[in-house]
Design an enzyme around this catalytic site. Sequence first.
Site, PDB file in Angstrom:
ATOM      1  N   ASN A 128      -9.976  -6.669   4.537  1.00 14.91           N
ATOM      2  CA  ASN A 128      -9.633  -5.357   5.112  1.00 14.91           C
ATOM      3  C   ASN A 128     -10.930  -4.571   5.314  1.00 14.91           C
ATOM      4  O   ASN A 128     -11.518  -4.068   4.359  1.00 14.91           O
ATOM      5  CB  ASN A 128      -8.693  -4.640   4.126  1.00 14.91           C
ATOM      6  CG  ASN A 128      -8.386  -3.206   4.549  1.00 14.91           C
ATOM      7  OD1 ASN A 128      -8.716  -2.785   5.662  1.00 14.91           O
ATOM      8  ND2 ASN A 128      -7.754  -2.461   3.655  1.00 14.91           N
TER       9      ASN A 128
ATOM     10  N   LYS B  41     -11.377  -1.794   6.748  1.00 17.14           N
ATOM     11  CA  LYS B  41     -11.174  -0.328   6.747  1.00 17.14           C
ATOM     12  C   LYS B  41     -11.933   0.301   7.917  1.00 17.14           C
ATOM     13  O   LYS B  41     -12.040  -0.320   8.973  1.00 17.14           O
ATOM     14  CB  LYS B  41     -11.582   0.253   5.382  1.00 17.14           C
ATOM     15  CG  LYS B  41     -10.853  -0.472   4.246  1.00 17.14           C
ATOM     16  CD  LYS B  41     -10.905   0.238   2.924  1.00 17.14           C
ATOM     17  CE  LYS B  41     -10.158  -0.587   1.888  1.00 17.14           C
ATOM     18  NZ  LYS B  41     -10.103   0.042   0.578  1.00 17.14           N
TER      19      LYS B  41
ATOM     20  N   HIS C 175      -0.553   0.270   2.781  1.00 19.07           N
ATOM     21  CA  HIS C 175      -1.779   0.336   1.976  1.00 19.07           C
ATOM     22  C   HIS C 175      -1.811   1.678   1.247  1.00 19.07           C
ATOM     23  O   HIS C 175      -1.372   2.694   1.790  1.00 19.07           O
ATOM     24  CB  HIS C 175      -3.010   0.178   2.877  1.00 19.07           C
ATOM     25  CG  HIS C 175      -4.267   0.000   2.089  1.00 19.07           C
ATOM     26  ND1 HIS C 175      -4.929   1.063   1.529  1.00 19.07           N
ATOM     27  CD2 HIS C 175      -4.945  -1.113   1.722  1.00 19.07           C
ATOM     28  CE1 HIS C 175      -5.980   0.595   0.859  1.00 19.07           C
ATOM     29  NE2 HIS C 175      -6.008  -0.715   0.963  1.00 19.07           N
TER      30      HIS C 175
ATOM     31  N   GLU D 233      -4.062   3.730   0.772  1.00 20.49           N
ATOM     32  CA  GLU D 233      -4.752   4.817   1.501  1.00 20.49           C
ATOM     33  C   GLU D 233      -3.834   5.422   2.553  1.00 20.49           C
ATOM     34  O   GLU D 233      -3.896   6.618   2.833  1.00 20.49           O
ATOM     35  CB  GLU D 233      -6.062   4.283   2.108  1.00 20.49           C
ATOM     36  CG  GLU D 233      -7.115   4.094   1.017  1.00 20.49           C
ATOM     37  CD  GLU D 233      -8.130   3.002   1.281  1.00 20.49           C
ATOM     38  OE1 GLU D 233      -8.294   2.567   2.427  1.00 20.49           O
ATOM     39  OE2 GLU D 233      -8.765   2.570   0.293  1.00 20.49           O
TER      40      GLU D 233
ATOM     41  N   GLU E  43      -1.790  -4.220  -5.273  1.00 21.15           N
ATOM     42  CA  GLU E  43      -3.081  -3.531  -5.340  1.00 21.15           C
ATOM     43  C   GLU E  43      -2.944  -2.293  -6.220  1.00 21.15           C
ATOM     44  O   GLU E  43      -2.492  -1.242  -5.756  1.00 21.15           O
ATOM     45  CB  GLU E  43      -3.505  -3.076  -3.939  1.00 21.15           C
ATOM     46  CG  GLU E  43      -3.718  -4.203  -2.961  1.00 21.15           C
ATOM     47  CD  GLU E  43      -4.713  -3.812  -1.875  1.00 21.15           C
ATOM     48  OE1 GLU E  43      -5.741  -4.472  -1.763  1.00 21.15           O
ATOM     49  OE2 GLU E  43      -4.463  -2.823  -1.162  1.00 21.15           O
TER      50      GLU E  43
ATOM     51  N   GLY F 292     -11.550   0.050  -4.627  1.00 16.95           N
ATOM     52  CA  GLY F 292     -12.827   0.690  -4.326  1.00 16.95           C
ATOM     53  C   GLY F 292     -13.498   1.334  -5.532  1.00 16.95           C
ATOM     54  O   GLY F 292     -14.435   2.102  -5.390  1.00 16.95           O
TER      55      GLY F 292
ATOM     56  N   SER G 291     -11.000  -4.274  -5.820  1.00 16.79           N
ATOM     57  CA  SER G 291     -12.331  -4.636  -6.320  1.00 16.79           C
ATOM     58  C   SER G 291     -12.499  -6.129  -6.566  1.00 16.79           C
ATOM     59  O   SER G 291     -13.175  -6.531  -7.521  1.00 16.79           O
ATOM     60  CB  SER G 291     -12.671  -3.819  -7.577  1.00 16.79           C
ATOM     61  OG  SER G 291     -12.703  -2.433  -7.268  1.00 16.79           O
TER      62      SER G 291
HETATM   63  P1  PGA Z   1     -11.551  -2.987  -2.479  1.00 19.37           P
HETATM   64  O1  PGA Z   1     -10.330  -2.626  -1.494  1.00 19.37           O
HETATM   65  O2  PGA Z   1     -11.670  -4.484  -2.497  1.00 19.37           O
HETATM   66  O3  PGA Z   1     -12.735  -2.335  -1.854  1.00 19.37           O
HETATM   67  O4  PGA Z   1     -11.201  -2.426  -3.810  1.00 19.37           O
HETATM   68  C1  PGA Z   1      -9.144  -3.396  -1.503  1.00 19.37           C
HETATM   69  C2  PGA Z   1      -8.166  -2.830  -0.514  1.00 19.37           C
HETATM   70  O5  PGA Z   1      -8.144  -1.611  -0.317  1.00 19.37           O
HETATM   71  O6  PGA Z   1      -7.399  -3.579   0.104  1.00 19.37           O
END
Ligand code: PGA
Length: 242
Positions: free
Chosen positions: A9, A11, A92, A94, A164, A170, A205
Site C-alpha cells: 500500500n 498510500k 483501511h 486511515e 491491521e 506506521g 509495521s
Molecule cells: P505500515 O502501514 O506498514 O506503514 O504500518 C500498513 C498499512 O497501513 O496498510
Amino acid sequence: MRHPLVAGNWKMHGDRESVANLVTSLLKIDCEAEIAVFPPYIYVPLVAANIGDSGISVGAQNASEHDSGAFTGEVSCHMLRDFGCQYVIVGHSERRNIYSETDDQVAHKFAAVQSAGMTPILCVGETLEQRDQGKTLDVVAAQIEAVIERVGLGNICEAVIAYEPVWAIGTGKTASAAQAQEVHLALRQQLGDSGGKTRILYGGSVKAANAAELFMQPDIDGALVGGASLDANEFSEICKLA
Ligand code: PGA
C-alpha cells in the site's frame, strides 16, 4: 492451500519517476507469493502498463460505493476495473478514521468492488484503547459482521481480509506473532467452513525483520505492507519470506 499474498500500500507517496523505478525493481523479485501493489489512483495506469504480464497485480487504495453520478472527486469501481485493477482496499483505518467511513459505508464499498469483478481487501483492526479494554476480538468481529450482513458469508469468504491493529500502523510497533495469530484464528472461525480458503493478511509495521515470524503462524497468509513497500529491497525480502 492458500497462496500467500504480499500487498504493498503506497498510500499518498511517489511521483512518476519513483513509481517507474519501484516497478522496475518489483519486476526483479523472484518469489512464490503473489505480489499486489496499490499506487495512488493517478499512477494506476502507469503501473498497470509497466507490470505487463509479470503476474504482479495492481489495485486501488479506495473506491466509491456509487456506480456513477455527481460525486466530485470520487472514482468508481468500474473505472478502476477499466484500468486493470484486480484488487481494491476497503475500510483501511486511515479511511475509517480520517475520512469517517462507517462500517456500513465500508460494506457498501465491499459490495461495489465485488460487483465490478474485483477482489476487495477488507481491513479490520482495533485501536490501542480498545485492545487495552480487552475488546479486540469484539471490534474486529463487528467490522466483519457489517460486511457479512450486506454481502453474505459466501461472498466475504471470496475476498481477502487484512487484520491491521490501528496502533501498529506506521508506528514501528508490530503485534507479536502470537497476538496476530489469535485474531487471525478468531476471524477465520467467524467465516465458518468456507473461511478455510480465505486469505487473511497481517498489516502494521511489517518489515523484513519481523515478517518471517508472522508468516510462520498458521492463519497468517501474507501481509499488507505500508512504509516498507516503498523500499524495493525491504519489500522484496518480505515477498521472499511469504
Ligand atoms: P505500515 O502501514 O506498514 O506503514 O504500518 C500498513 C498499512 O497501513 O496498510
